[in-house]
Motif scaffolding. Structure first.
Motif, PDB file in Angstrom:
ATOM      1  N   ASP A 239       0.812  -1.221   0.000  1.00  0.00           N
ATOM      2  CA  ASP A 239       0.000   0.000   0.000  1.00  0.00           C
ATOM      3  C   ASP A 239       0.845   1.271   0.000  1.00  0.00           C
ATOM      4  OD1 ASP A 239      -2.688  -1.247   0.319  1.00  0.00           O
ATOM      5  OD2 ASP A 239      -1.818  -1.944   2.214  1.00  0.00           O
ATOM      6  N   ILE A 240       1.916   1.280   0.809  1.00  0.00           N
ATOM      7  CA  ILE A 240       2.694   2.510   1.022  1.00  0.00           C
ATOM      8  C   ILE A 240       4.181   2.228   0.851  1.00  0.00           C
ATOM      9  CG2 ILE A 240       3.356   4.285   2.699  1.00  0.00           C
ATOM     10  CD1 ILE A 240       0.608   3.932   3.997  1.00  0.00           C
ATOM     11  N   GLY A 241       4.843   3.086   0.106  1.00  0.00           N
ATOM     12  CA  GLY A 241       6.290   3.034  -0.011  1.00  0.00           C
ATOM     13  C   GLY A 241       6.901   4.237   0.695  1.00  0.00           C
ATOM     14  N   ILE A 242       7.856   3.988   1.579  1.00  0.00           N
ATOM     15  CA  ILE A 242       8.534   5.059   2.315  1.00  0.00           C
ATOM     16  C   ILE A 242       9.918   5.233   1.714  1.00  0.00           C
ATOM     17  CG2 ILE A 242       9.310   5.866   4.576  1.00  0.00           C
ATOM     18  CD1 ILE A 242       7.209   4.056   5.845  1.00  0.00           C
ATOM     19  N   ILE A 243      10.160   6.383   1.096  1.00  0.00           N
ATOM     20  CA  ILE A 243      11.416   6.631   0.397  1.00  0.00           C
ATOM     21  C   ILE A 243      12.399   7.342   1.311  1.00  0.00           C
ATOM     22  CG2 ILE A 243      12.496   7.811  -1.558  1.00  0.00           C
ATOM     23  CD1 ILE A 243       9.910   7.492  -3.105  1.00  0.00           C
ATOM     24  N   CYS A 244      13.514   6.657   1.593  1.00  0.00           N
ATOM     25  CA  CYS A 244      14.560   7.211   2.461  1.00  0.00           C
ATOM     26  C   CYS A 244      15.920   7.117   1.776  1.00  0.00           C
ATOM     27  CB  CYS A 244      14.592   6.468   3.802  1.00  0.00           C
ATOM     28  SG  CYS A 244      13.045   6.455   4.693  1.00  0.00           S
ATOM     29  N   VAL A 245      15.927   7.253   0.467  1.00  0.00           N
ATOM     30  CA  VAL A 245      17.168   7.133  -0.306  1.00  0.00           C
ATOM     31  C   VAL A 245      17.701   8.523  -0.639  1.00  0.00           C
ATOM     32  CG1 VAL A 245      16.415   4.936  -1.272  1.00  0.00           C
ATOM     33  CG2 VAL A 245      15.920   7.059  -2.509  1.00  0.00           C
TER      34      VAL A 245
ATOM     35  N   ALA B 191      15.860   8.877  -5.709  1.00  0.00           N
ATOM     36  CA  ALA B 191      14.467   8.920  -5.265  1.00  0.00           C
ATOM     37  C   ALA B 191      13.469   8.794  -6.414  1.00  0.00           C
ATOM     38  CB  ALA B 191      14.209  10.203  -4.480  1.00  0.00           C
ATOM     39  N   GLN B 192      13.717   9.466  -7.530  1.00  0.00           N
ATOM     40  CA  GLN B 192      12.748   9.430  -8.629  1.00  0.00           C
ATOM     41  C   GLN B 192      12.637   8.025  -9.224  1.00  0.00           C
ATOM     42  OE1 GLN B 192      10.722  12.108  -9.603  1.00  0.00           O
ATOM     43  NE2 GLN B 192       9.673  10.403 -10.612  1.00  0.00           N
ATOM     44  N   LYS B 193      13.761   7.327  -9.332  1.00  0.00           N
ATOM     45  CA  LYS B 193      13.731   5.962  -9.856  1.00  0.00           C
ATOM     46  C   LYS B 193      12.898   5.060  -8.950  1.00  0.00           C
ATOM     47  CE  LYS B 193      16.765   2.146 -11.246  1.00  0.00           C
ATOM     48  NZ  LYS B 193      18.178   1.678 -11.363  1.00  0.00           N
ATOM     49  N   VAL B 194      13.073   5.218  -7.632  1.00  0.00           N
ATOM     50  CA  VAL B 194      12.279   4.434  -6.677  1.00  0.00           C
ATOM     51  C   VAL B 194      10.809   4.815  -6.794  1.00  0.00           C
ATOM     52  CG1 VAL B 194      11.832   4.038  -4.225  1.00  0.00           C
ATOM     53  CG2 VAL B 194      14.184   4.077  -5.071  1.00  0.00           C
ATOM     54  N   CYS B 195      10.540   6.110  -6.879  1.00  0.00           N
ATOM     55  CA  CYS B 195       9.165   6.594  -7.027  1.00  0.00           C
ATOM     56  C   CYS B 195       8.500   5.977  -8.251  1.00  0.00           C
ATOM     57  CB  CYS B 195       9.176   8.119  -7.121  1.00  0.00           C
ATOM     58  SG  CYS B 195       7.578   8.861  -7.518  1.00  0.00           S
TER      59      CYS B 195
ATOM     60  N   ASN C 258       7.667  10.458   1.367  1.00  0.00           N
ATOM     61  CA  ASN C 258       8.970  10.766   0.799  1.00  0.00           C
ATOM     62  C   ASN C 258       9.841  11.590   1.737  1.00  0.00           C
ATOM     63  OD1 ASN C 258      11.086  11.229  -1.076  1.00  0.00           O
ATOM     64  ND2 ASN C 258      10.144  13.184  -1.640  1.00  0.00           N
ATOM     65  N   PHE C 259      10.972  10.999   2.145  1.00  0.00           N
ATOM     66  CA  PHE C 259      11.940  11.698   2.984  1.00  0.00           C
ATOM     67  C   PHE C 259      13.149  12.188   2.184  1.00  0.00           C
ATOM     68  CE2 PHE C 259       9.461   9.569   6.140  1.00  0.00           C
ATOM     69  CZ  PHE C 259       9.551  10.349   7.283  1.00  0.00           C
ATOM     70  N   ALA C 260      13.192  11.876   0.908  1.00  0.00           N
ATOM     71  CA  ALA C 260      14.310  12.335   0.083  1.00  0.00           C
ATOM     72  C   ALA C 260      14.158  13.836  -0.177  1.00  0.00           C
ATOM     73  CB  ALA C 260      14.334  11.573  -1.240  1.00  0.00           C
ATOM     74  N   PRO C 261      15.261  14.584  -0.154  1.00  0.00           N
ATOM     75  CA  PRO C 261      15.190  16.044  -0.325  1.00  0.00           C
ATOM     76  C   PRO C 261      15.033  16.441  -1.789  1.00  0.00           C
ATOM     77  CG  PRO C 261      17.459  15.387  -0.012  1.00  0.00           C
ATOM     78  CD  PRO C 261      16.637  14.128   0.118  1.00  0.00           C
ATOM     79  N   VAL C 262      13.924  16.000  -2.386  1.00  0.00           N
ATOM     80  CA  VAL C 262      13.682  16.285  -3.798  1.00  0.00           C
ATOM     81  C   VAL C 262      12.176  16.252  -4.038  1.00  0.00           C
ATOM     82  CG1 VAL C 262      13.841  13.841  -4.456  1.00  0.00           C
ATOM     83  CG2 VAL C 262      14.318  15.618  -6.158  1.00  0.00           C
ATOM     84  N   ASP C 263      11.717  17.084  -4.977  1.00  0.00           N
ATOM     85  CA  ASP C 263      10.307  17.069  -5.356  1.00  0.00           C
ATOM     86  C   ASP C 263      10.116  16.011  -6.438  1.00  0.00           C
ATOM     87  OD1 ASP C 263       9.597  19.160  -3.626  1.00  0.00           O
ATOM     88  OD2 ASP C 263      10.254  20.662  -5.079  1.00  0.00           O
TER      89      ASP C 263
ATOM     90  N   ASP D 227      -1.861  11.165 -14.417  1.00  0.00           N
ATOM     91  CA  ASP D 227      -2.845  10.090 -14.357  1.00  0.00           C
ATOM     92  C   ASP D 227      -2.528   9.041 -13.290  1.00  0.00           C
ATOM     93  OD1 ASP D 227      -0.590   9.072 -15.578  1.00  0.00           O
ATOM     94  OD2 ASP D 227      -1.672   7.987 -17.158  1.00  0.00           O
ATOM     95  N   ALA D 228      -1.474   9.280 -12.493  1.00  0.00           N
ATOM     96  CA  ALA D 228      -1.092   8.303 -11.461  1.00  0.00           C
ATOM     97  C   ALA D 228      -2.077   8.346 -10.302  1.00  0.00           C
ATOM     98  CB  ALA D 228       0.315   8.593 -10.958  1.00  0.00           C
ATOM     99  N   GLN D 229      -2.576   7.180  -9.912  1.00  0.00           N
ATOM    100  CA  GLN D 229      -3.510   7.072  -8.791  1.00  0.00           C
ATOM    101  C   GLN D 229      -2.714   6.849  -7.503  1.00  0.00           C
ATOM    102  OE1 GLN D 229      -6.984   7.430  -9.189  1.00  0.00           O
ATOM    103  NE2 GLN D 229      -6.300   8.074 -11.229  1.00  0.00           N
ATOM    104  N   ILE D 230      -2.063   7.897  -7.051  1.00  0.00           N
ATOM    105  CA  ILE D 230      -1.198   7.768  -5.882  1.00  0.00           C
ATOM    106  C   ILE D 230      -1.181   9.071  -5.097  1.00  0.00           C
ATOM    107  CG2 ILE D 230       0.935   8.515  -7.035  1.00  0.00           C
ATOM    108  CD1 ILE D 230       2.330   6.140  -5.522  1.00  0.00           C
ATOM    109  N   VAL D 231      -1.042   8.956  -3.791  1.00  0.00           N
ATOM    110  CA  VAL D 231      -0.960  10.123  -2.908  1.00  0.00           C
ATOM    111  C   VAL D 231       0.468  10.228  -2.397  1.00  0.00           C
ATOM    112  CG1 VAL D 231      -1.803  11.171  -0.779  1.00  0.00           C
ATOM    113  CG2 VAL D 231      -3.372   9.844  -2.216  1.00  0.00           C
ATOM    114  N   VAL D 232       1.028  11.436  -2.429  1.00  0.00           N
ATOM    115  CA  VAL D 232       2.409  11.651  -1.996  1.00  0.00           C
ATOM    116  C   VAL D 232       2.438  12.660  -0.852  1.00  0.00           C
ATOM    117  CG1 VAL D 232       4.712  12.412  -2.670  1.00  0.00           C
ATOM    118  CG2 VAL D 232       3.280  11.171  -4.311  1.00  0.00           C
ATOM    119  N   GLU D 233       3.119  12.306   0.210  1.00  0.00           N
ATOM    120  CA  GLU D 233       3.358  13.219   1.337  1.00  0.00           C
ATOM    121  C   GLU D 233       4.862  13.390   1.471  1.00  0.00           C
ATOM    122  OE1 GLU D 233       2.556  15.691   4.692  1.00  0.00           O
ATOM    123  OE2 GLU D 233       1.253  14.947   3.074  1.00  0.00           O
ATOM    124  N   ASN D 234       5.331  14.627   1.271  1.00  0.00           N
ATOM    125  CA  ASN D 234       6.756  14.928   1.355  1.00  0.00           C
ATOM    126  C   ASN D 234       7.134  15.396   2.754  1.00  0.00           C
ATOM    127  OD1 ASN D 234       7.613  14.585  -1.511  1.00  0.00           O
ATOM    128  ND2 ASN D 234       6.100  16.192  -1.838  1.00  0.00           N
ATOM    129  N   VAL D 235       8.234  14.885   3.257  1.00  0.00           N
ATOM    130  CA  VAL D 235       8.761  15.313   4.550  1.00  0.00           C
ATOM    131  C   VAL D 235      10.171  15.837   4.305  1.00  0.00           C
ATOM    132  CG1 VAL D 235       9.279  14.672   6.929  1.00  0.00           C
ATOM    133  CG2 VAL D 235       7.411  13.528   5.711  1.00  0.00           C
TER     134      VAL D 235
END
Length: 213
Positions: free
Chosen positions: A148-154, A159-163, A176-181, A187-195
Motif C-alpha cells: 500500500d505505502i512506499g517510504i522513500i529514504c534514499v 528517489a525518482q527511480k524508486v518513485c 517521501n523523505f528524500a530532499p527532492v520534489d 494520471d497516477a492514482q497515488i498520494v504523496v506526502e513529502n517530509v
C-alpha cells in the motif's frame, strides 16, 4: 471517504493532533471533554475545534461535550486507521531504521513488510525483525505483495527511480523523505506526502532570526 475531498488541507492536517490528544485523554481515563477544555489542552480555539469536527458529523452534545473514546474512534476512522497498510521502506540508513524502529506505526496499522537498500554492509541485517533486502528484489516484492505505502529514504539522486517503481507497481501512497520534489504523472492514482527535514529546520532558523522579528 469521498467527503474528505471537500475538506480543506488545513483541517486534515489538524486531525492527527486531535487523534494524539484524545489518545492521551483515554490513557488518563478521561471519558468526556468539552470543546473549551480540549482547546486548553490542544491550543486551538474552542470555535475552531467545533468547526473542524462539524466537517465530519455531529459528535458533541451541548452541555455534555465529547465522548472521548467515541470521538477518538471516529477520528481514527476518518484518518483511515481501521485497516492495515502494508508498507515497505526503501533506504535502510539512519532515517529508514528510525522509522522501522518506531513501534507506534505498527500499533496504528502501518505494517512494515520489507526494507530495501543498495549497501552490501546493511543488506541481511534485521531491523525490528524485518530483514533488509537487496533493492534489486524490490520490483518483484512490490508486484507479489500488494504493498500500500512506499517510504522513500534514499538519496535524492535515487528517489525518482524508486518513485517510478512504486507507481508502476500500483502502490497507493508514498511517504517521501528524500530532499527532492518527485515527478508524479497526472494520471497516477497515488498520494504523496513529502517530509523535507532540511526545510523544516530552515523554517525554525528563520523563526529564530532576530532580523525578521
Amino acid at each position: 471517504m469521498d467527503k474528505k475531498k471537500n475538506i480543506s488541507m488545513a483541517v486534515i492536517k489538524r486531525l492527527p493532533k486531535y487523534h494524539r490528544y484524545l489518545r492521551e485523554l483515554m490513557e488518563n481515563d478521561i471519558d468526556r471533554i468539552s470543546s473549551k477544555e480540549l482547546s486548553e489542552k490542544i491550543g486551538f480555539t474552542a470555535s475552531q475545534i467545533r468547526q473542524d469536527l462539524n466537517n465530519f458529523g455531529d459528535f458533541g452534545q451541548q452541555g455534555y461535550g465529547y465522548n472521548v473514546k467515541e470521538l477518538y474512534n471516529e477520528i481514527s476512522a476518518i484518518l483511515g486507521l481501521t485497516k492495515i497498510y502494508k508498507t515497505v521502506i526503501i533506504g535502510a540508513g539512519n532515517i529508514g531504521q528510525a522509522i522501522a524502529n518506531y513501534t507506534y506505526f505498527d500499533k496504528v496499522g502501518f505494517s512494515v513488510q520489507g526494507m530495501f537498500d543498495i549497501n552490501p554492509k546493511i543488506i541481511g541485517l534485521k531491523i525490528n525483525d524485518v530483514e533488509v533486502l537487496d533493492i534489486d528484489f524490490l520490483d518483484d516484492f512490490l508486484r507479489k505483495d500488494n504493498i500500500d505505502i512506499g517510504i522513500i529514504c534514499v538519496p535524492k539522486n535515487s528517489a525518482q527511480k524508486v518513485c517510478d517503481m512504486l507507481i508502476r507497481n500500483k502502490v497507493k501512497g508514498i511517504w517521501n523523505f528524500a530532499p527532492v520534489d518527485l515527478q508524479i504523472p497526472e494520471d497516477a492514482q497515488i498520494v504523496v506526502e513529502n517530509v523535507h527535514l532540511s526545510e523544516s529546520l530552515l523554517t525554525l532558523s528563520c523563526l529564530m532570526n532576530d532580523d525578521i522579528n
